[in-house]
Design an enzyme around this catalytic site. Structure first.
Site, mmCIF file in Angstrom:
data_model
loop_
_atom_site.group_PDB
_atom_site.id
_atom_site.type_symbol
_atom_site.label_atom_id
_atom_site.label_comp_id
_atom_site.label_asym_id
_atom_site.label_seq_id
_atom_site.Cartn_x
_atom_site.Cartn_y
_atom_site.Cartn_z
ATOM 1 N N GLU A 87 5.052 -5.282 10.080
ATOM 2 C CA GLU A 87 4.066 -4.303 10.228
ATOM 3 C C GLU A 87 2.647 -5.024 10.312
ATOM 4 O O GLU A 87 2.491 -6.112 9.655
ATOM 5 C CB GLU A 87 4.014 -3.208 9.241
ATOM 6 N N ASN A 96 0.781 -1.294 0.151
ATOM 7 C CA ASN A 96 0.015 -0.067 0.006
ATOM 8 C C ASN A 96 0.764 1.269 0.225
ATOM 9 O O ASN A 96 2.101 1.164 0.256
ATOM 10 C CB ASN A 96 -1.007 0.076 1.235
ATOM 11 N N GLU A 148 10.876 2.712 4.373
ATOM 12 C CA GLU A 148 9.932 2.396 3.635
ATOM 13 C C GLU A 148 9.657 2.972 2.111
ATOM 14 O O GLU A 148 8.966 2.192 1.293
ATOM 15 C CB GLU A 148 8.611 2.361 4.274
ATOM 16 N N ASP A 186 10.138 -2.440 2.025
ATOM 17 C CA ASP A 186 9.127 -3.203 1.730
ATOM 18 C C ASP A 186 9.214 -3.854 0.320
ATOM 19 O O ASP A 186 9.223 -3.203 -0.590
ATOM 20 C CB ASP A 186 7.844 -2.274 1.741
ATOM 21 N N LYS A 232 0.524 8.097 13.956
ATOM 22 C CA LYS A 232 1.114 9.339 13.046
ATOM 23 C C LYS A 232 1.486 10.539 13.911
ATOM 24 O O LYS A 232 0.587 10.625 14.725
ATOM 25 C CB LYS A 232 -0.014 9.667 12.023
ATOM 26 N N HIS A 246 7.743 -2.520 6.299
ATOM 27 C CA HIS A 246 6.293 -1.807 5.901
ATOM 28 C C HIS A 246 5.306 -2.690 5.337
ATOM 29 O O HIS A 246 5.791 -3.754 4.342
ATOM 30 C CB HIS A 246 6.845 -0.645 5.013
ATOM 31 N N ASP A 262 5.159 7.945 13.990
ATOM 32 C CA ASP A 262 5.672 8.171 12.360
ATOM 33 C C ASP A 262 5.404 9.411 11.985
ATOM 34 O O ASP A 262 4.203 9.580 11.643
ATOM 35 C CB ASP A 262 4.737 6.859 11.688
ATOM 36 N N LYS A 291 1.235 1.778 16.664
ATOM 37 C CA LYS A 291 2.172 2.941 16.102
ATOM 38 C C LYS A 291 0.901 4.043 15.684
ATOM 39 O O LYS A 291 -0.072 3.794 15.222
ATOM 40 C CB LYS A 291 2.742 2.583 14.894
ATOM 41 N N GLU A 305 9.669 7.295 13.636
ATOM 42 C CA GLU A 305 9.829 6.654 12.505
ATOM 43 C C GLU A 305 9.688 7.919 11.485
ATOM 44 O O GLU A 305 9.089 8.729 11.657
ATOM 45 C CB GLU A 305 8.681 5.758 12.224
HETATM 46 MG MG LIG Z 1 5.794 4.726 7.885
#
Ligand SMILES: [Mg+2]
Length: 399
Positions: free
Chosen positions: A351, A64, A275, A302, A194, A332, A223, A192, A249
């Protein structure tokens, strides 16, 4: 009477490659993008190998965060794979496909550098090829990887953390707490969230609210999604340092190795990034110039976004040469491909997105998360067939 002349078997052939675009839009945003238009490519590599009376079909999708690379797939990469001489992509010894040879076919006539998003297109096809390879062997991919590259050693369970804590419209601190509470209820220990999509003082209030739920700061990662300039990254580093979080992150632009290298002077806790680096050359630059510390930092490359597992193994080789353990990698993407790699090649974890990117999120239906770890199904391939809602998206491509 048997013939004295042993007939050489024809190599496994790819007889079709199909692609479709599926929305994985979610009403969420991080510090950089919202996901209202997000799509993925799903591909099926159809082979002439037969198992259980059916042709073996390998599936892949592009994780994604990057849009479906349909144009690249349809104009360049799928035609190259379909037109390849079966011998040129054959693992003759195992009577299977050779993902490394297929990778070379895909990348024929591609100049070096400028990795852009062709790495995503190749990553989707690489995933489908590995799925087919493991199905042809009749084994889970993690077992195939462990047998070929790790002396057969498998991690029975893999650490996974719950990624969420997005900036939802109309969702306040209580909404964030409810979300994290539900992750803990579903067996996760580390969550996690944001940061960087709000001013620092507001983010700190969100962090304090999250900590009320997850308890220890070791159970909370943050992150920034590459949002910060150097001054802002340092301001956050100073403010975050006293907490002792699980990790901080992607503070700055993924290619700003100077910014990353400066931060350890202000932040002695664990950091994570990678990532948005899509090749082993970019990963090598991070390791050489980004000031990352092999005793505490985490690497999040990833494979689905970065030329697939064939390239990911080159990244692991780069890490090895620079004194890094594969255990420092927690990819990721939250997909079953990286989960197989983690179990088979001994990464540090994976993740997970418990609530977003449906139906591409999560793992096998019969493998619950327990105490922050998840097991893998004993099923041939990557295990998509053991995740019903995802397989329903893929199955029509079988034809
Ligand atoms: Mg991230």
């Amino acid at each position: 009477m048997t013939s004295a002349i042993s007939r050489k078997r024809a190599p496994v052939a790819i007889i079709d490659v199909r692609e479709t675009v599926v929305p994985i839009k979610s009403a969420i945003s991080n510090a950089y993008i919202d996901f209202s238009q997000m799509t993925v490519s799903v591909v099926a590599v159809v082979t002439d190998a037969v198992r259980d009376g059916k042709p073996v079909v390998g599936f892949g999708f592009n994780s994604n965060g990057r849009y479906a690379p349909s144009g690249l797939l349809r104009e360049r990469f799928i035609p190259r794979l379909k037109e390849a001489d079966p011998l040129s992509i054959a693992d003759e010894e195992r009577h299977n496909l050779d993902p490394h040879k297929a990778w070379a076919v895909l990348m024929r006539n591609e100049k070096p550098g400028g990795h852009g998003e062709r790495s995503v297109a190749v990553g989707v096809l690489d995933m489908a090829i590995w799925d087919a390879v493991a199905k042809i062997e009749g084994k889970p991919l993690y077992r195939v990887l462990a047998e070929r590259y790790r002396g057969g050693k498998i991690d029975d369970r893999v650490f996974v953390y719950a990624a969420g804590g997005y900036y939802y419209p109309d969702k306040g601190l209580e909404g964030l707490q409810d979300e994290f509470r539900s992750y803990l209820d579903r067996g996760y220990t580390v969550c996690k969230m944001k940061i960087g999509g709000a001013p620092l003082d507001e983010d700190l209030r969100r962090i304090d609210a999250a900590l009320e739920v997850v308890g220890s700061p070791h159970n909370l990662a943050v992150d920034a999604n590459g949002r910060f300039d150097l001054d802002t990254a340092i301001a956050y580093a100073k403010a975050l340092k006293p907490y002792g979080l699980f990790w901080y992150e992607e503070p700055g632009d993924p290619l700003d190795f100077h910014l990353q290298a400066v931060l350890p002077a202000y932040y002695d806790g664990p950091m994570a990034t990678g990532e948005n680096l899509f090749s082993h050359q970019d990963a090598r630059n991070l390791i050489r110039y980004g000031g990352m510390r092999p005793d505490r930092d985490w690497l999040q490359f990833d494979c689905a976004l970065s030329y697939g597992l064939v390239e990911y193994m080159r990244i692991l080789e780069v890490l090895h040469m620079h004194g890094w353990s594969a255990r420092r990698c927690i990819p990721h993407g939250g997909h079953q491909m990286s989960l197989n790699i983690a179990a088979g090649l001994g990464l540090g974890g994976n993740e997970s997105y418990p609530d977003v990117f449906w139906p591409f999120n999560g793992f096998a239906d019969d493998c619950p998360v327990i105490d922050g770890h998840v097991g893998l199904p004993d099923a041939p391939g990557i295990g998509f067939e053991r995740k019903r809602e995802l397989y329903e998206v893929m199955k029509p491509l079988e034809g």
